[in-house]
Design a protein around this motif. Structure first.
Motif, PDB file in Angstrom:
ATOM      1  N   CYS A   1       4.884  16.681   2.228  1.00 34.10           N
ATOM      2  CA  CYS A   1       4.089  15.506   1.869  1.00 34.10           C
ATOM      3  C   CYS A   1       5.053  14.337   1.725  1.00 34.10           C
ATOM      4  CB  CYS A   1       3.339  15.745   0.567  1.00 34.10           C
ATOM      5  SG  CYS A   1       2.513  14.278  -0.096  1.00 34.10           S
TER       6      CYS A   1
ATOM      7  N   GLY B   1      -3.276  12.493  -0.171  1.00 29.75           N
ATOM      8  CA  GLY B   1      -3.090  12.551   1.268  1.00 29.75           C
ATOM      9  C   GLY B   1      -4.399  12.913   1.948  1.00 29.75           C
ATOM     10  N   GLN B   2      -4.351  13.000   3.278  1.00 28.86           N
ATOM     11  CA  GLN B   2      -5.560  13.256   4.055  1.00 28.86           C
ATOM     12  C   GLN B   2      -5.861  14.741   4.202  1.00 28.86           C
ATOM     13  OE1 GLN B   2      -2.619  12.773   5.390  1.00 28.86           O
ATOM     14  NE2 GLN B   2      -2.481  14.390   6.933  1.00 28.86           N
TER      15      GLN B   2
ATOM     16  N   HIS C   1      -2.486   8.872  -5.908  1.00 36.01           N
ATOM     17  CA  HIS C   1      -2.845   8.765  -4.493  1.00 36.01           C
ATOM     18  C   HIS C   1      -3.002  10.158  -3.912  1.00 36.01           C
ATOM     19  CE1 HIS C   1      -1.909   4.413  -4.210  1.00 36.01           C
ATOM     20  NE2 HIS C   1      -1.076   4.714  -5.183  1.00 36.01           N
TER      21      HIS C   1
ATOM     22  N   GLN D   1       0.965   5.345   1.000  1.00 38.63           N
ATOM     23  CA  GLN D   1       0.348   6.387   1.813  1.00 38.63           C
ATOM     24  C   GLN D   1       1.042   7.712   1.585  1.00 38.63           C
ATOM     25  OE1 GLN D   1       0.495   4.888   5.889  1.00 38.63           O
ATOM     26  NE2 GLN D   1      -1.701   4.506   5.799  1.00 38.63           N
ATOM     27  N   LEU D   2       0.253   8.787   1.578  1.00 40.22           N
ATOM     28  CA  LEU D   2       0.786  10.147   1.524  1.00 40.22           C
ATOM     29  C   LEU D   2       0.340  10.857   2.798  1.00 40.22           C
ATOM     30  CD1 LEU D   2      -0.054  11.236  -2.152  1.00 40.22           C
ATOM     31  CD2 LEU D   2       2.014  10.142  -1.300  1.00 40.22           C
ATOM     32  N   VAL D   3       1.276  11.479   3.473  1.00 35.43           N
ATOM     33  CA  VAL D   3       0.968  12.175   4.715  1.00 35.43           C
ATOM     34  C   VAL D   3       1.472  13.608   4.627  1.00 35.43           C
ATOM     35  CG1 VAL D   3       1.288  12.241   7.208  1.00 35.43           C
ATOM     36  CG2 VAL D   3       1.082  10.036   6.035  1.00 35.43           C
TER      37      VAL D   3
ATOM     38  N   ALA E   1       5.650  10.379   1.101  1.00 33.62           N
ATOM     39  CA  ALA E   1       5.074   9.155   0.543  1.00 33.62           C
ATOM     40  C   ALA E   1       5.786   7.943   1.139  1.00 33.62           C
ATOM     41  CB  ALA E   1       5.205   9.143  -0.970  1.00 33.62           C
ATOM     42  N   SER E   2       5.002   6.934   1.507  1.00 33.10           N
ATOM     43  CA  SER E   2       5.588   5.728   2.087  1.00 33.10           C
ATOM     44  C   SER E   2       4.837   4.499   1.594  1.00 33.10           C
ATOM     45  CB  SER E   2       5.550   5.801   3.615  1.00 33.10           C
ATOM     46  OG  SER E   2       4.211   5.848   4.061  1.00 33.10           O
ATOM     47  N   GLY E   3       5.443   3.340   1.837  1.00 35.02           N
ATOM     48  CA  GLY E   3       4.815   2.092   1.422  1.00 35.02           C
ATOM     49  C   GLY E   3       5.632   1.401   0.351  1.00 35.02           C
TER      50      GLY E   3
ATOM     51  N   GLN F   1       0.838  -1.199   0.000  1.00 39.08           N
ATOM     52  CA  GLN F   1       0.000   0.000   0.000  1.00 39.08           C
ATOM     53  C   GLN F   1       0.868   1.242   0.000  1.00 39.08           C
ATOM     54  OE1 GLN F   1      -2.612  -0.253   3.366  1.00 39.08           O
ATOM     55  NE2 GLN F   1      -4.099  -1.498   2.270  1.00 39.08           N
TER      56      GLN F   1
ATOM     57  N   ASP G   1       3.793   1.198  -7.823  1.00 42.94           N
ATOM     58  CA  ASP G   1       4.152   0.438  -6.619  1.00 42.94           C
ATOM     59  C   ASP G   1       5.020  -0.770  -6.974  1.00 42.94           C
ATOM     60  OD1 ASP G   1       0.819  -1.062  -6.243  1.00 42.94           O
ATOM     61  OD2 ASP G   1       2.483  -1.606  -7.550  1.00 42.94           O
TER      62      ASP G   1
END
Length: 120
Positions: A22, A111-112, A109, A3-5, A24-26, A1, A101
């Motif tokens: 920002c 982020g929140q 994708h 994720q962007l935070v 990005a991880s996963g 998966q 990926d």
């Protein structure tokens, strides 16, 4: 998966500055274009800035000369330096990334979101 935070939002006075990040991880193989968007209640999400993997940038006239987008490809992180902030910049800011990926699936994708409020 993937994720962007986002981080770095907050309250700032008119004319002030903020720097958004920002991360990005996963299971990331590569990241193509990345961008920032913003949204206020009752309005459509608005384009703020875009950067390619090679560093080419694009801005709308509303932020050109005040905002600067950048990225650190080694850290899978994007930034938005915002200077000369105005009350009309108040919004929730979202980051977006075009990611491939580890399974070679390519998707955009989001982020929140992080709140930016410009007020005296």
């Amino acid at each position: 998966q993937v994720q962007l935070v986002e981080s770095g939002g907050g309250l700032v006075q008119p004319g002030g500055s903020l720097r958004l990040s920002c991360a990005a991880s996963g299971s990331i193989r590569s990241i193509y274009g990345m961008g920032w968007y913003r949204q206020t209640p009752g309005k459509q999400r608005e384009f703020v800035a875009f950067i390619t993997s090679g560093g080419t940038t694009n801005y709308p006239d509303s932020v050109k000369g005040r905002f600067t987008i950048s990225r650190d490809n080694a850290k899978n992180t994007m930034y938005l330096q915002m200077n000369g902030l105005k009350p009309e910049d108040t919004a929730v800011y979202y980051c977006n990334a075009d990611v491939v990926d580890s399974g070679n699936e390519r998707a955009r994708h989001w982020g929140q979101g992080t709140q930016v409020t410009v007020s005296s």
